[in-house]
Design a protein around this motif. Structure first.
Motif, PDB file in Angstrom:
ATOM      1  N   SER A 418       0.694  -1.397  -0.095  1.00  0.00           N
ATOM      2  CA  SER A 418      -0.010   0.035   0.116  1.00  0.00           C
ATOM      3  C   SER A 418       0.704   1.210   0.076  1.00  0.00           C
ATOM      4  CB  SER A 418      -0.910   0.178   1.157  1.00  0.00           C
ATOM      5  OG  SER A 418      -1.679  -1.067   1.133  1.00  0.00           O
ATOM      6  N   ASN A 419       1.819   1.182  -0.755  1.00  0.00           N
ATOM      7  CA  ASN A 419       2.833   2.513  -0.974  1.00  0.00           C
ATOM      8  C   ASN A 419       2.313   3.182  -2.222  1.00  0.00           C
ATOM      9  OD1 ASN A 419       4.687   4.249  -1.587  1.00  0.00           O
ATOM     10  ND2 ASN A 419       6.469   3.151  -0.961  1.00  0.00           N
ATOM     11  N   MET A 420       1.212   3.932  -1.950  1.00  0.00           N
ATOM     12  CA  MET A 420       0.477   4.603  -3.088  1.00  0.00           C
ATOM     13  C   MET A 420       1.267   5.814  -3.908  1.00  0.00           C
ATOM     14  SD  MET A 420      -1.850   2.808  -2.767  1.00  0.00           S
ATOM     15  CE  MET A 420      -2.321   3.709  -4.526  1.00  0.00           C
ATOM     16  N   GLU A 421       2.403   6.674  -3.088  1.00  0.00           N
ATOM     17  CA  GLU A 421       3.020   7.564  -3.714  1.00  0.00           C
ATOM     18  C   GLU A 421       3.896   6.991  -4.586  1.00  0.00           C
ATOM     19  OE1 GLU A 421       5.909  11.096  -2.314  1.00  0.00           O
ATOM     20  OE2 GLU A 421       4.910   9.997  -0.878  1.00  0.00           O
ATOM     21  N   LEU A 422       4.643   6.029  -4.336  1.00  0.00           N
ATOM     22  CA  LEU A 422       5.530   5.301  -5.038  1.00  0.00           C
ATOM     23  C   LEU A 422       4.675   4.667  -6.378  1.00  0.00           C
ATOM     24  CD1 LEU A 422       8.541   4.775  -5.779  1.00  0.00           C
ATOM     25  CD2 LEU A 422       8.478   2.926  -4.262  1.00  0.00           C
ATOM     26  N   GLY A 423       3.570   4.217  -6.065  1.00  0.00           N
ATOM     27  CA  GLY A 423       2.866   3.190  -6.707  1.00  0.00           C
ATOM     28  C   GLY A 423       2.167   4.185  -8.044  1.00  0.00           C
ATOM     29  N   GLU A 424       2.007   5.306  -7.728  1.00  0.00           N
ATOM     30  CA  GLU A 424       1.399   6.321  -8.714  1.00  0.00           C
ATOM     31  C   GLU A 424       2.517   6.909  -9.575  1.00  0.00           C
ATOM     32  OE1 GLU A 424      -0.545   9.136  -6.558  1.00  0.00           O
ATOM     33  OE2 GLU A 424      -2.620   8.223  -6.198  1.00  0.00           O
ATOM     34  N   VAL A 438      -3.359  -1.788 -20.297  1.00  0.00           N
ATOM     35  CA  VAL A 438      -4.374  -1.695 -19.378  1.00  0.00           C
ATOM     36  C   VAL A 438      -4.116  -2.214 -18.085  1.00  0.00           C
ATOM     37  CG1 VAL A 438      -5.531  -3.768 -20.321  1.00  0.00           C
ATOM     38  CG2 VAL A 438      -6.901  -2.130 -19.073  1.00  0.00           C
ATOM     39  N   SER A 439      -3.071  -3.271 -17.946  1.00  0.00           N
ATOM     40  CA  SER A 439      -2.831  -3.854 -16.898  1.00  0.00           C
ATOM     41  C   SER A 439      -2.242  -2.915 -15.924  1.00  0.00           C
ATOM     42  CB  SER A 439      -1.776  -4.845 -17.044  1.00  0.00           C
ATOM     43  OG  SER A 439      -0.530  -4.424 -17.741  1.00  0.00           O
ATOM     44  N   SER A 440      -1.567  -1.863 -16.241  1.00  0.00           N
ATOM     45  CA  SER A 440      -1.004  -0.817 -15.348  1.00  0.00           C
ATOM     46  C   SER A 440      -2.058  -0.132 -14.691  1.00  0.00           C
ATOM     47  CB  SER A 440      -0.111  -0.116 -15.885  1.00  0.00           C
ATOM     48  OG  SER A 440      -0.704   0.663 -16.859  1.00  0.00           O
ATOM     49  N   TYR A 441      -3.390   0.257 -15.350  1.00  0.00           N
ATOM     50  CA  TYR A 441      -4.476   0.852 -14.786  1.00  0.00           C
ATOM     51  C   TYR A 441      -4.860  -0.244 -13.634  1.00  0.00           C
ATOM     52  CZ  TYR A 441      -4.205   4.677 -18.231  1.00  0.00           C
ATOM     53  OH  TYR A 441      -3.941   5.580 -19.185  1.00  0.00           O
ATOM     54  N   ILE A 442      -5.227  -1.482 -13.965  1.00  0.00           N
ATOM     55  CA  ILE A 442      -5.764  -2.174 -13.046  1.00  0.00           C
ATOM     56  C   ILE A 442      -5.104  -2.502 -11.977  1.00  0.00           C
ATOM     57  CG2 ILE A 442      -6.447  -4.800 -13.099  1.00  0.00           C
ATOM     58  CD1 ILE A 442      -8.229  -3.161 -14.817  1.00  0.00           C
ATOM     59  N   MET A 443      -3.796  -2.688 -11.988  1.00  0.00           N
ATOM     60  CA  MET A 443      -3.014  -2.705 -10.763  1.00  0.00           C
ATOM     61  C   MET A 443      -2.875  -1.593  -9.929  1.00  0.00           C
ATOM     62  SD  MET A 443       0.681  -4.386 -12.630  1.00  0.00           S
ATOM     63  CE  MET A 443       1.420  -4.527 -11.051  1.00  0.00           C
ATOM     64  N   LEU A 444      -2.999  -0.070 -10.585  1.00  0.00           N
ATOM     65  CA  LEU A 444      -3.184   0.936  -9.633  1.00  0.00           C
ATOM     66  C   LEU A 444      -4.405   1.019  -9.062  1.00  0.00           C
ATOM     67  CD1 LEU A 444      -1.777   3.778  -9.031  1.00  0.00           C
ATOM     68  CD2 LEU A 444      -2.864   4.394 -11.291  1.00  0.00           C
ATOM     69  N   SER A 445      -5.645   0.573  -9.712  1.00  0.00           N
ATOM     70  CA  SER A 445      -6.788   0.598  -9.214  1.00  0.00           C
ATOM     71  C   SER A 445      -7.002  -0.398  -8.051  1.00  0.00           C
ATOM     72  CB  SER A 445      -7.827   0.240 -10.348  1.00  0.00           C
ATOM     73  OG  SER A 445      -9.217  -0.023  -9.515  1.00  0.00           O
ATOM     74  N   SER A 458     -12.297   3.898  -8.070  1.00  0.00           N
ATOM     75  CA  SER A 458     -13.403   4.115  -9.160  1.00  0.00           C
ATOM     76  C   SER A 458     -13.020   5.169 -10.240  1.00  0.00           C
ATOM     77  CB  SER A 458     -14.573   4.609  -8.288  1.00  0.00           C
ATOM     78  OG  SER A 458     -15.660   4.872  -9.016  1.00  0.00           O
ATOM     79  N   THR A 459     -12.189   6.020 -10.194  1.00  0.00           N
ATOM     80  CA  THR A 459     -11.623   7.176 -10.934  1.00  0.00           C
ATOM     81  C   THR A 459     -10.882   6.196 -12.204  1.00  0.00           C
ATOM     82  OG1 THR A 459     -11.809   8.997  -9.226  1.00  0.00           O
ATOM     83  CG2 THR A 459     -10.699   9.456 -11.460  1.00  0.00           C
ATOM     84  N   VAL A 460      -9.924   5.660 -11.652  1.00  0.00           N
ATOM     85  CA  VAL A 460      -9.185   4.903 -12.610  1.00  0.00           C
ATOM     86  C   VAL A 460      -9.867   4.028 -13.188  1.00  0.00           C
ATOM     87  CG1 VAL A 460      -7.049   3.120 -12.644  1.00  0.00           C
ATOM     88  CG2 VAL A 460      -7.253   4.961 -10.807  1.00  0.00           C
ATOM     89  N   ARG A 461     -10.784   3.280 -12.703  1.00  0.00           N
ATOM     90  CA  ARG A 461     -11.674   2.349 -13.574  1.00  0.00           C
ATOM     91  C   ARG A 461     -12.392   3.090 -14.729  1.00  0.00           C
ATOM     92  NH1 ARG A 461     -11.319  -3.300 -12.418  1.00  0.00           N
ATOM     93  NH2 ARG A 461     -10.154  -3.618 -10.584  1.00  0.00           N
ATOM     94  N   ARG A 462     -12.944   4.123 -14.144  1.00  0.00           N
ATOM     95  CA  ARG A 462     -13.833   5.195 -15.098  1.00  0.00           C
ATOM     96  C   ARG A 462     -12.820   5.380 -16.241  1.00  0.00           C
ATOM     97  NH1 ARG A 462     -16.126   7.853 -11.695  1.00  0.00           N
ATOM     98  NH2 ARG A 462     -14.766   9.581 -11.545  1.00  0.00           N
ATOM     99  N   ASP A 463     -11.605   5.770 -15.890  1.00  0.00           N
ATOM    100  CA  ASP A 463     -10.699   6.170 -17.094  1.00  0.00           C
ATOM    101  C   ASP A 463     -10.559   4.812 -18.220  1.00  0.00           C
ATOM    102  OD1 ASP A 463     -10.159   8.590 -16.061  1.00  0.00           O
ATOM    103  OD2 ASP A 463      -8.206   7.950 -15.108  1.00  0.00           O
ATOM    104  N   ILE A 464     -10.551   3.764 -17.430  1.00  0.00           N
ATOM    105  CA  ILE A 464     -10.563   2.715 -18.196  1.00  0.00           C
ATOM    106  C   ILE A 464     -11.489   2.386 -19.551  1.00  0.00           C
ATOM    107  CG2 ILE A 464     -10.464   0.146 -18.623  1.00  0.00           C
ATOM    108  CD1 ILE A 464      -8.980  -0.028 -15.913  1.00  0.00           C
TER     109      ILE A 464
END
Length: 525
Positions: A418-424, A438-445, A458-464
């Motif tokens: 759950s390291n969101m800063e580095l993950g983003e 698309v896999s990177s969006y799924i992983m980030l979501s 939910s925002t990331v999923r909507r972007d997909i």
């Protein structure tokens, strides 16, 4: 002695071109003097073998040398894998007015295929056409193999159509070409209309589908091969067993093992043994994998690698390291696959210090072993263990630009911890390299969801959805009665889908009725 007629004899300049190209590519060759086009002069150099000079002398000086003898000389060089010299001798044969036969052309065209020389191969094919031999089945099969491997399938198909009475070799060459270019429907159609099939043509189908990742088709073709009474050989079994391993068809793979034992005896070769080691490991049967390994009378580095990687993928890192130590004691030197298996084993078992130790030892002692995959495995190892600062520094000091795989490894570790800063940050890097991934969006979501940040997820999923990006559908399979059934997510094409849903509805209804009856029993008690 048969001679070249006036209509079909190549010009001396054309023959010299073949000679020059075969001996040293497009550059000038010191062995060849074409200033006098009346003949080819061989100038001995240090790299010229006595055997080759003797062959040239025979072609030049023996006036009654016939085509059979000349072809035999050329064939002897080809069998010794001296293909450039074979083609040079063919050119001398033309200069000495000896007309080649279909067997001569079959030999030299095959040599140009093995040399991967498209220009010489096309010149030889043109020569065969001028002499009226291109439609012969021997010349046609060799040309077909040449074009399917080095050129387009359209040219290969034209050669096949021009061949009179194509035989099983012709069909198999074209099928192999289709499979290598992933033209599976063409390969299947041609295979079905073959007037004759042998074990080689079956092997082409089984191996071709297996090597291109179409494992279900490979397994089913092997089963069909057995039903039609064709006896597999040592080339068939490894591909079929690996295909069964890739779909975890444990029962079917065991039946293939039994079939190999029945067909080939108890002394299975190293290639089949290696395939079985991988098969049992991928199916989670490490005891059987070790048993096959211990029973092998001959082992190579692939055998050791298969066992090391088998332990690694099953999370048994310490056992993988023990096998590696045994391998060193047996006198085998590790290669890049061995090192990758070790790092993989340390990764899956969380052995960070050991992984670092093996990587650094390779970097100092055998840097040639290191490939981008090894560096990516180290990033994954550090990220999974939560050592993000070290992972960032490792990426920063890479001897090359990191690709998507490195940032995905970092993002995967951020998702776990759950390291969101580095993950983003990692996700932005991935999207910059491949905006359609698309896999990177799924992983980030998923990372945001794991951290409880539902709105951002939910925002990331909507972007997909807005970008109309398509996910690779999930896939599962089940083995029943020696047949593999494959299911895709939201796939309505499966033949028994209606029956499956009917049974599923019955199970759900029965479950609900059972829950209701249990509730009533508790209430009345």
């Amino acid at each position: 002695m048969p001679h070249l007629g006036p209509k079909c004899r190549l010009s001396l300049v054309a023959s010299a071109t073949i000679f020059r190209r075969a001996c040293c590519g497009a550059a000038w060759n010191p062995l060849l003097d074409t200033q006098n086009v009346a003949g080819i002069h061989i100038v001995p150099t240090k790299s010229t073998s006595e055997e080759f000079l003797s062959a040239c002398q025979m072609l030049d000086e023996i006036s009654d040398l016939d085509v059979v003898s000349a072809t035999s000389i050329i064939g002897s060089f080809s069998k010794q894998h001296r293909h450039k010299e074979a083609i040079c001798l063919f050119s001398l044969m033309l200069f000495n007015n000896i007309r080649p036969t279909e067997f001569t052309f079959g030999t030299v065209i095959h040599s140009s295929t093995l040399l991967k020389d498209l220009i010489v191969g096309k010149q030889l094919h043109a020569c065969a056409i001028k002499m009226g031999l291109s439609s012969n089945v021997f010349v046609g099969s060799a040309s077909l193999d040449f074009y399917s491997k080095l050129s387009t399938m359209e040219e290969a198909r034209r050669v096949f159509e021009d061949t009179r009475r194509p035989n099983v070799v012709s069909y198999t060459s074209l099928i192999s070409g289709y499979l290598k270019k992933e033209m599976f429907e063409n390969a299947l159609r041609l295979f079905e209309v073959m007037p004759e099939r042998n074990v080689v043509s079956w092997n082409a189908m089984v191996c071709g589908f297996s090597q291109t990742g179409h494992n279900e088709e490979s397994v089913n073709l092997f089963s069909q091969m057995l039903r039609e009474g064709v006896m597999p050989d040592e080339s068939t079994f490894p591909s079929a067993i690996i295909a069964a391993a890739n779909i975890a068809a444990h029962g079917m793979g065991k039946s293939f093992h039994a079939c190999a034992f029945k067909c080939l005896g108890s002394q299975l070769g190293v290639f089949i043994g290696n395939a079985l080691i991988s098969f049992y490991a991928k199916c989670g049967s490490l005891e059987d994998s070790l048993l096959v390994f211990n029973k092998l009378h001959e082992r190579n580095i692939v055998s050791w690698n298969a066992l090391i990687c088998g332990y690694a993928q099953n999370g048994r890192g310490k056992e993988a390291i023990e096998v590696f130590k045994r391998m060193l004691q047996s006198g085998f030197r590790p290669n890049d696959v061995t090192l990758l298996g070790l790092l993989w084993a340390c990764n899956h078992a969380g052995l960070v210090a050991e992984g670092y130790s093996y990587f650094n030892k390779a970097r100092l002692e055998e840097p040639d072993l290191l490939k981008p995959e090894h560096y990516a495995c180290m990033v994954d190892l550090l990220s999974r263990s939560g050592r993000f600062k070290e992972a960032e520094e490792f990426i920063h000091h890479l001897p090359f630009e990191p690709g998507i795989g490195f940032w995905k490894a970092l993002l995967g570790g951020c998702q776990i911890h759950s390291n969101m800063e580095l993950g983003e940050f990692a996700a932005r890097k991935i999207m910059a390299l491949d905006p359609e991934d698309v896999s990177s969006y799924i992983m980030l979501s998923n990372a945001h969801s794991a951290a409880g940040r539902w709105e951002i997820a939910s925002t990331v999923r909507r972007d997909i959805k807005e970008k109309q990006m398509k996910r690779i559908p999930g896939c599962s399979w089940i083995e029943m009665r020696s047949k593999v059934h494959v299911f895709m997510n939201k796939d309505p094409k499966y033949s028994q889908m209606d029956e499956i849903y009917r049974v599923l509805r019955l199970v759900i209804r029965h479950s609900r009725e059972s829950e209701a009856s249990s509730f009533l029993m508790e209430f009345y008690i």
